[in-house]
Write an enzyme that holds these catalytic residues in place. Structure first.
Site, mmCIF file in Angstrom:
data_model
loop_
_atom_site.group_PDB
_atom_site.id
_atom_site.type_symbol
_atom_site.label_atom_id
_atom_site.label_comp_id
_atom_site.label_asym_id
_atom_site.label_seq_id
_atom_site.Cartn_x
_atom_site.Cartn_y
_atom_site.Cartn_z
ATOM 1 N N TYR A 141 1.004 -1.099 -0.228
ATOM 2 C CA TYR A 141 -0.026 0.045 0.112
ATOM 3 C C TYR A 141 0.835 1.356 0.069
ATOM 4 O O TYR A 141 0.612 2.260 -0.784
ATOM 5 C CB TYR A 141 -0.796 -0.162 1.287
ATOM 6 C CG TYR A 141 -2.017 1.172 1.395
ATOM 7 C CD1 TYR A 141 -2.955 1.145 0.619
ATOM 8 C CD2 TYR A 141 -1.686 2.243 2.269
ATOM 9 C CE1 TYR A 141 -4.086 2.200 0.588
ATOM 10 C CE2 TYR A 141 -2.748 3.201 2.558
ATOM 11 C CZ TYR A 141 -3.826 2.955 1.466
ATOM 12 O OH TYR A 141 -4.710 4.107 1.680
ATOM 13 N N ALA A 162 3.793 1.726 -1.133
ATOM 14 C CA ALA A 162 4.707 1.810 -2.312
ATOM 15 C C ALA A 162 3.707 2.147 -3.504
ATOM 16 O O ALA A 162 3.799 3.232 -4.253
ATOM 17 C CB ALA A 162 5.323 0.527 -2.901
#
Length: 254
Positions: free
Chosen positions: A164, A166
């Protein structure tokens, strides 16, 4: 941008933040294309837009699937005759630690499939929808276009959210690239990074947990979906906002 009469597509528009954005824009006269995978939820959003005195249509769309996105945006332009904005709000969670260790042994790893799924829905989905919206804006010769990309303060890096975090960091980077590439067509691109916002998922948590979450926010309260919708409207209406990220977090990003 004067929102009155403009056509705006909202992904993840069936509920929560996406629904709130749709209704806020409808109250200012925008016409909404509501994209989601939940037909019943989309129907409720469309009804709320109608109550606000505007027009909306629902489009069942998996934003991570290229062919579906292309066909959906073609349909939006065919139905409304134009597109002036897109709010990339669709998202999912598949939280896990990179590795989980017990007694010196690795007992669990983040699934590669879960990593790819989250990145595909958030980052690839925003890419596909922004690309198709921008292509139609240019070819239709719209005077001004707006792309709003929903990131999160998780883009700074959240424990248990490799995938999430990233994806949300990638959304900010993509948004800045699009601001540079599309500015010459008078298409603006901005990102919003919400903090802890009260959604259905959050409301399902025990009161003690909610109090703990609120206590971690410098303002000592959880944000409302309307706080995000207000920021979307600000971006649409302020024609010199482009290429940046607005954190709406009650101070959590400090």
């Amino acid at each position: 941008m004067d929102i009155q009469g403009k056509v705006v597509a909202i992904t993840g528009g069936g509920r929560g933040i996406g629904r709130s954005i749709a209704v806020y824009l409808a109250n200012r006269g925008a016409k909404l294309a509501v994209l989601d995978l939940d037909d019943e939820a989309m129907a409720e959003t469309v009804a709320l837009v109608a109550e606000a005195g505007s027009e909306a249509r629902a489009y069942n769309c998996n934003v991570a699937d290229e062919e579906t996105v292309v066909n959906t945006f073609n349909a939006i332009v065919a139905d409304f005759g134009a597109i002036h904005g897109v709010v990339n709000n669709a998202g999912i969670l598949r939280d896990a630690q990179l590795i989980k260790v017990k007694d010196g042994k690795v007992v669990k790893k983040m699934s590669a499939d879960h990593y790819s799924l989250v990145v595909d829905v958030h980052m690839k989905g925003a890419f596909l929808c922004a690309r198709e919206a921008a292509a139609h804006m240019v070819e239709l010769g719209v005077e001004e276009g707006v792309i709003v990309n929903m990131s999160s303060i998780a883009y700074h890096g959240n424990f248990g959210q490799t995938n999430y975090s990233a994806a949300k960091a990638g959304i900010v980077a993509q948004s800045r690239v699009w601001a540079k590439e599309l500015g010459k067509y008078n298409i603006r691109s901005m990102a919003i990074a919400p903090g802890t916002i009260e959604t259905e998922l959050l409301r399902s948590m025990p009161e003690d947990a909610l109090n703990m979450i609120a206590g971690a926010v410098p303002l000592k309260r959880i944000g409302d979906v309307s706080n995000i919708a207000q920021t979307v409207v600000q971006i649409f209406e302020n024609d010199y906002l482009s290429g940046d990220v607005i954190e709406v977090s009650g101070g959590m990003g400090l």
